[in-house]
Write a protein that holds these residues in place. Sequence first.
Motif, PDB file in Angstrom:
ATOM      1  N   ARG A   1       0.844  -1.209   0.000  1.00 22.08           N
ATOM      2  CA  ARG A   1       0.000   0.000   0.000  1.00 22.08           C
ATOM      3  C   ARG A   1       0.876   1.255   0.000  1.00 22.08           C
ATOM      4  NH1 ARG A   1      -2.880   0.436   4.451  1.00 22.08           N
ATOM      5  NH2 ARG A   1      -2.363  -1.494   5.495  1.00 22.08           N
ATOM      6  N   LEU A   2       1.983   1.173   0.750  1.00 17.86           N
ATOM      7  CA  LEU A   2       2.891   2.319   0.799  1.00 17.86           C
ATOM      8  C   LEU A   2       3.561   2.516  -0.566  1.00 17.86           C
ATOM      9  CD1 LEU A   2       4.081   4.436   2.654  1.00 17.86           C
ATOM     10  CD2 LEU A   2       5.911   2.840   3.226  1.00 17.86           C
TER      11      LEU A   2
ATOM     12  N   ALA B   1       1.058   4.089  -2.893  1.00 19.92           N
ATOM     13  CA  ALA B   1       0.779   5.495  -2.573  1.00 19.92           C
ATOM     14  C   ALA B   1       1.910   6.384  -3.112  1.00 19.92           C
ATOM     15  CB  ALA B   1       0.607   5.665  -1.069  1.00 19.92           C
ATOM     16  N   ARG B   2       3.151   5.938  -2.953  1.00 18.56           N
ATOM     17  CA  ARG B   2       4.288   6.734  -3.471  1.00 18.56           C
ATOM     18  C   ARG B   2       4.253   6.793  -4.987  1.00 18.56           C
ATOM     19  NH1 ARG B   2       8.962   4.218   0.207  1.00 18.56           N
ATOM     20  NH2 ARG B   2       8.441   5.323   2.125  1.00 18.56           N
TER      21      ARG B   2
ATOM     22  N   ALA C   1      -1.638  12.720  -4.549  1.00 22.29           N
ATOM     23  CA  ALA C   1      -1.076  12.595  -3.207  1.00 22.29           C
ATOM     24  C   ALA C   1      -2.073  11.823  -2.362  1.00 22.29           C
ATOM     25  CB  ALA C   1      -0.853  13.985  -2.619  1.00 22.29           C
ATOM     26  N   CYS C   2      -1.698  10.652  -1.912  1.00 21.93           N
ATOM     27  CA  CYS C   2      -2.644   9.943  -1.048  1.00 21.93           C
ATOM     28  C   CYS C   2      -1.910   9.197   0.049  1.00 21.93           C
ATOM     29  CB  CYS C   2      -3.553   9.018  -1.861  1.00 21.93           C
ATOM     30  SG  CYS C   2      -2.794   7.510  -2.401  1.00 21.93           S
ATOM     31  N   ASP C   3      -2.617   9.006   1.124  1.00 24.04           N
ATOM     32  CA  ASP C   3      -2.061   8.309   2.264  1.00 24.04           C
ATOM     33  C   ASP C   3      -2.212   6.806   2.043  1.00 24.04           C
ATOM     34  OD1 ASP C   3      -1.742   9.237   5.458  1.00 24.04           O
ATOM     35  OD2 ASP C   3      -2.137   7.113   5.038  1.00 24.04           O
ATOM     36  N   SER C   4      -1.200   6.040   2.443  1.00 26.02           N
ATOM     37  CA  SER C   4      -1.286   4.595   2.184  1.00 26.02           C
ATOM     38  C   SER C   4      -2.462   3.958   2.929  1.00 26.02           C
ATOM     39  CB  SER C   4       0.021   3.904   2.548  1.00 26.02           C
ATOM     40  OG  SER C   4       0.224   3.987   3.930  1.00 26.02           O
ATOM     41  N   ASP C   5      -2.952   4.620   3.987  1.00 23.91           N
ATOM     42  CA  ASP C   5      -4.126   4.082   4.694  1.00 23.91           C
ATOM     43  C   ASP C   5      -5.377   4.099   3.837  1.00 23.91           C
ATOM     44  OD1 ASP C   5      -2.975   3.349   6.988  1.00 23.91           O
ATOM     45  OD2 ASP C   5      -3.351   5.246   8.040  1.00 23.91           O
TER      46      ASP C   5
END
Length: 466
Positions: A158-159, A162-163, A172-176
């Motif tokens: 997920r991380l 997101a990157r 731009a998003c948060d991995s959550d």
Amino acid sequence: MQIHLSLDGAGGLGQRLYEGLRRALLDGQVSVGERLPPSRVLAAELGVSRRLVVEAYERLVAEGFLGATPGRGTFVERVPPPLPREADRAGPGPGAHWRPPLAWGGRLAPGRHNFPGGVTDRALLPWAAWRRAMMAALREASRDIGFYGDPRGEASLRLAIARYLGYSRGLACDSDAVLITQGAQQGLDLLARVRVAPGDTVAVEEPGYPPARAVFEARGARVVPVPVDEQGLCVDALPPEASVVYVTPSHQFPLGMPLSLERRLALLAFARRHDALVVEDDYDGEFRFEGRPLDALKSLDREGRVAYLGSFSKVLHADLRLGYLVMPPGLAPALPGARAFSDGYPPLVTQRALARLMIDGDFARHLRRMQRLYTIRRRRLGEALAARPDLWTPLPQVAGIHVALRLAAPVPDLPARLAAAEIRANPLAPFHMGEAAHDGLLLGFGVIDGDAIDRGVAALAEAVAG
Ligand SMILES: Cc1ncc(COP(=O)(O)O)c(C=O)c1O
């Protein structure tokens, strides 16, 4: 009369005889009014004692299936009507009436000229890097003491996603907020489960992506086709009652134009006015060919009205069955729950291997290599197609791995002609919900290269010209 009796099964011989007779009655081997063999005859035929046959007949008389008239014998009194053949095939029970709205074709066999839409070449996958990543993921998994996984997927993947979305799609998003799916299709299905109720209106592009339509139809939604023009979805034509709008902004499926900035802003304004959810399917936006493309629609979404779907099916291969969903905050509590009740969570080892491929830079290298290759193929295909303006007009395409053509004149029996020439390409008509004003073709260049492109286009010209 002859009846075929099976004495198989559990229990004593008397019980099996009774059940065999009952089955013969229910199977319709005998009809109402027919006389059963005298108990003495049946006993001799089956090699059992007459007493067992008499007892079985008596039980069936007591149940109302048979009637006995002294001196005349035992008759069939009552049997249930035979099952209709259709019910036979569908099997009984709730849900037996449900039919998938689409017929799925299974694995597509290659032809002589292969332009299948959206399929990539297994031979070009970064196998060596993938093998290393899988081995590392297996080693890691063998030491892992965890139990069940997170329904959103592995944190490392997920991380990495997101990157990747940050630099690749301006998002731009948060991995959550990222939920790993088994391809974009599962993302669509989960969104439909949590956001669409029977009777809701869902707007889709016309022409558009049939599996998306099918998911919403299967939920009982009223699916409304909305036309597209050279700027993409005609936002002005959206039905005001639409609670969900499904779009392919980077590379309209199947025609190929990007959704203009003006329309993107209009679509977000529509979503705000009508409290609608926009589902952005960015299935192959990574490959871009002319100038700087527009970032993901989701990158303009300040109010959490866009659910973003991505897929590894085009950037790697559909066989991976991996994709992702960037959840809007309003649906973030519901979606992992829906996923948990569907298939639990995604497979651990493949996710970790893919995360490693992304973190180690092998994925980015593969993308750069494929971008170069697709640029060459696209140019070659464009040149070959441009030689026959009498037969077709290629539609502008700035991203993705297929082009669409409008045919200059209707071609009767187009699918049959393609099949006869062993050309794998998709006619555009089936992507329409309504009647298509002009027919056309979708030509993928994921598995065709070099001279094969020229040969394929020449065969296509022959098939189309008749
Ligand atoms: C419009 C569209 N969305 C999504 C996908 C990818 O689906 P999946 O990730 O389920 O393989 C495709 C593949 O052809 C597509 O054409």
